[in-house]
Scaffold this motif. Structure first.
Motif, mmCIF file in Angstrom:
data_model
loop_
_atom_site.group_PDB
_atom_site.id
_atom_site.type_symbol
_atom_site.label_atom_id
_atom_site.label_comp_id
_atom_site.label_asym_id
_atom_site.label_seq_id
_atom_site.Cartn_x
_atom_site.Cartn_y
_atom_site.Cartn_z
ATOM 1 N N ASN A 187 0.865 -1.177 0.000
ATOM 2 C CA ASN A 187 0.000 0.000 0.000
ATOM 3 C C ASN A 187 0.900 1.224 0.000
ATOM 4 O OD1 ASN A 187 -1.958 1.919 0.249
ATOM 5 N ND2 ASN A 187 -2.997 0.952 1.980
ATOM 6 N N VAL A 188 1.223 1.713 -1.193
ATOM 7 C CA VAL A 188 2.202 2.775 -1.374
ATOM 8 C C VAL A 188 1.488 4.047 -1.821
ATOM 9 C CG1 VAL A 188 4.260 3.457 -2.661
ATOM 10 C CG2 VAL A 188 3.994 1.087 -1.890
ATOM 11 N N SER A 189 1.548 5.066 -0.991
ATOM 12 C CA SER A 189 0.916 6.343 -1.354
ATOM 13 C C SER A 189 1.842 7.193 -2.214
ATOM 14 C CB SER A 189 0.486 7.111 -0.102
ATOM 15 O OG SER A 189 1.599 7.362 0.742
ATOM 16 N N GLY A 190 3.041 6.695 -2.479
ATOM 17 C CA GLY A 190 3.991 7.339 -3.379
ATOM 18 C C GLY A 190 4.020 6.636 -4.719
ATOM 19 N N ASN A 191 5.215 6.505 -5.287
ATOM 20 C CA ASN A 191 5.396 5.943 -6.626
ATOM 21 C C ASN A 191 5.955 4.534 -6.580
ATOM 22 O OD1 ASN A 191 4.711 8.385 -7.995
ATOM 23 N ND2 ASN A 191 6.714 9.190 -7.417
ATOM 24 N N THR A 192 5.547 3.734 -7.557
ATOM 25 C CA THR A 192 6.153 2.433 -7.805
ATOM 26 C C THR A 192 6.809 2.493 -9.171
ATOM 27 O OG1 THR A 192 4.514 1.266 -6.462
ATOM 28 C CG2 THR A 192 5.707 -0.037 -8.108
ATOM 29 N N THR A 193 8.094 2.137 -9.228
ATOM 30 C CA THR A 193 8.842 2.150 -10.481
ATOM 31 C C THR A 193 9.358 0.744 -10.761
ATOM 32 O OG1 THR A 193 9.525 4.450 -10.207
ATOM 33 C CG2 THR A 193 10.866 3.090 -11.671
ATOM 34 N N ILE A 194 9.037 0.230 -11.951
ATOM 35 C CA ILE A 194 9.575 -1.054 -12.399
ATOM 36 C C ILE A 194 10.470 -0.765 -13.587
ATOM 37 C CG2 ILE A 194 9.054 -3.377 -13.245
ATOM 38 C CD1 ILE A 194 6.300 -3.086 -11.875
ATOM 39 N N ASN A 195 11.775 -0.967 -13.382
ATOM 40 C CA ASN A 195 12.775 -0.642 -14.388
ATOM 41 C C ASN A 195 13.754 -1.806 -14.517
ATOM 42 O OD1 ASN A 195 14.231 0.864 -16.253
ATOM 43 N ND2 ASN A 195 15.536 1.750 -14.688
ATOM 44 N N GLY A 196 13.205 -3.006 -14.696
ATOM 45 C CA GLY A 196 14.032 -4.197 -14.819
ATOM 46 C C GLY A 196 13.620 -5.221 -13.782
ATOM 47 N N GLY A 197 14.025 -6.439 -14.000
ATOM 48 C CA GLY A 197 13.683 -7.498 -13.066
ATOM 49 C C GLY A 197 12.214 -7.863 -13.128
#
Length: 181
Positions: free
Chosen positions: A45-55
């Protein structure tokens, strides 16, 4: 349990991380998946950002984030990832039996083809698809549009790359630029 405070970053950057059913990932900062494989087995539960940049980011528990920036790697899992704000997708593959709910709109762009494999992508906001490469799909993938889906260029959307795929439109599908879809 992991918490990313505002203006901070928690990075899963390599190796294998299995966040078991009693773990949690929360906070107003940025959670990054930059390499390796991370499996989320409980609260995300992230009120900020989620970044997927590999893996590989494997979501096997219902997950919520305020924004998703997806540029490469794999977003997968058996559960729903709900994005309340903007989903920015410039590369990578969405897969697995779960769904991605883009409730705050989508910006799909760039020169890399984005793939959806088996997963369901639900758009409830305004999705803009632009750039030089569209979205390839297959293996039972589905894109559900209940908002506005605007294709800005000669791009393929849910193009069959392997098996079947479906685009279900209960909103507005618009072709605002380019000659063909």
């Amino acid at each position: 349990s992991f918490t990313a405070a505002a203006l901070s970053t928690l990075n899963f950057g390599g190796g294998t991380f299995n966040l078991n059913p009693t773990s949690s990932v929360t906070g107003a900062g940025t959670i990054r998946f930059d390499g390796g494989t991370t499996t989320v087995g409980d609260t995300y539960n992230v009120s900020g950002n989620t970044t997927i940049n590999g893996g590989t980011a494997n979501f096997d528990s219902p997950s919520i984030t305020a924004a998703l920036n997806f540029s490469s790697g794999i977003l997968t899992g058996s559960s729903t990832v709900t994005v309340t704000g903007l989903t920015t997708w410039t590369g990578g593959t969405m897969s697995g039996s779960g769904s991605t709910d883009a409730n705050g709109g989508m910006n799909v762009s760039g020169s890399s083809t984005k793939f959806i494999n088996q997963r369901t992508l639900n758009n409830a906001g305004t999705a803009t698809v632009s750039g030089t490469a569209g979205i390839g799909g297959g293996n039972g993938s589905t894109i559900n549009n209940a908002g506005v889906f605007d294709v800005q260029g000669n791009l393929q959307v849910a193009a069959n790359s392997n098996g079947t795929n479906t685009f279900v439109n209960t909103g507005t599908l618009r072709k605002s630029a380019g000659a063909s879809l």
